[in-house]
Design an enzyme around this catalytic site. Structure first.
Site, PDB file in Angstrom:
ATOM      1  N   GLY A 211       0.809  -1.218   0.000  1.00  0.00           N
ATOM      2  CA  GLY A 211       0.000   0.000   0.000  1.00  0.00           C
ATOM      3  C   GLY A 211       0.840   1.266   0.000  1.00  0.00           C
ATOM      4  O   GLY A 211       0.558   2.225  -0.710  1.00  0.00           O
ATOM      5  N   CYS A 212       1.894   1.254   0.802  1.00  0.00           N
ATOM      6  CA  CYS A 212       2.763   2.429   0.903  1.00  0.00           C
ATOM      7  C   CYS A 212       3.529   2.643  -0.403  1.00  0.00           C
ATOM      8  O   CYS A 212       3.741   3.779  -0.828  1.00  0.00           O
ATOM      9  CB  CYS A 212       3.720   2.276   2.077  1.00  0.00           C
ATOM     10  N   THR A 213       3.918   1.550  -1.046  1.00  0.00           N
ATOM     11  CA  THR A 213       4.612   1.647  -2.328  1.00  0.00           C
ATOM     12  C   THR A 213       3.669   2.206  -3.390  1.00  0.00           C
ATOM     13  O   THR A 213       4.052   3.111  -4.152  1.00  0.00           O
ATOM     14  CB  THR A 213       5.166   0.267  -2.753  1.00  0.00           C
TER      15      THR A 213
ATOM     16  N   ALA B  78       3.273   6.008  -2.657  1.00  0.00           N
ATOM     17  CA  ALA B  78       4.483   6.778  -2.973  1.00  0.00           C
ATOM     18  C   ALA B  78       4.726   6.846  -4.480  1.00  0.00           C
ATOM     19  O   ALA B  78       5.103   7.888  -5.011  1.00  0.00           O
ATOM     20  CB  ALA B  78       5.692   6.170  -2.260  1.00  0.00           C
TER      21      ALA B  78
END
Length: 150
Positions: free
Chosen positions: A45-47, A50
């Site tokens: 999710g963070c990838t 970003a």
């Protein structure tokens, strides 16, 4: 979770990025600042979040926005995240959670039936004078830039 809302003054934060460079709210006076908090570098999710911001970075720059990511990861983990995904913005390594707590995004979470404390994925859009223009708590990781650049 966060008690900060639209119209509030942004917290006077200070934190070190992946290279040990200090960032404070005052550094961004005269520019719009997007501070996005994410749970953990290099997770799916963070990838996605970003990379969506990266892919729209020129649009942010064209609209006088600076971007600043924040998580409790180490500077080394943040540097790897930036290198692997060619992220063009700094990531604060907020291991002591001082910035995370100043913005009120640390607290109880649930995942797969377990409760634990962690970072709530939240984005703050701060205007040129340090006033919060928007708080986005329902972050769409694959279309986050569109949520900010309406």
């Amino acid at each position: 979770m966060t008690t900060l809302k639209t119209g509030d003054k942004a917290p006077q934060f200070s934190g070190l990025d992946q290279n040990g460079t200090s960032h404070t709210l005052a550094d961004y006076k005269g520019k719009k600042l997007v501070v996005f908090f994410y749970p953990k570098a290099s997770t799916p999710g963070c990838t996605a979040e970003a990379c969506d911001l990266r892919d729209n970075f020129e649009r942010f720059k064209a609209n006088n926005y600076e971007l600043l990511g924040v998580s409790a990861d180490s500077a080394k983990a943040q540097a790897k995240f930036i290198e692997k995904y060619e992220l063009p913005f700094p990531l604060l390594a907020d291991e002591d959670k001082s910035v995370i707590q100043a913005f009120g995004v640390w607290g109880p979470k649930k995942f797969m039936g377990k409760e634990y404390d962690g970072i709530h994925r939240t984005t703050f859009v701060i205007d040129e004078n340090g006033i919060i223009e928007e708080v986005i708590s329902d972050v769409k990781t694959k279309a986050h830039a569109a949520q900010i650049l309406k």
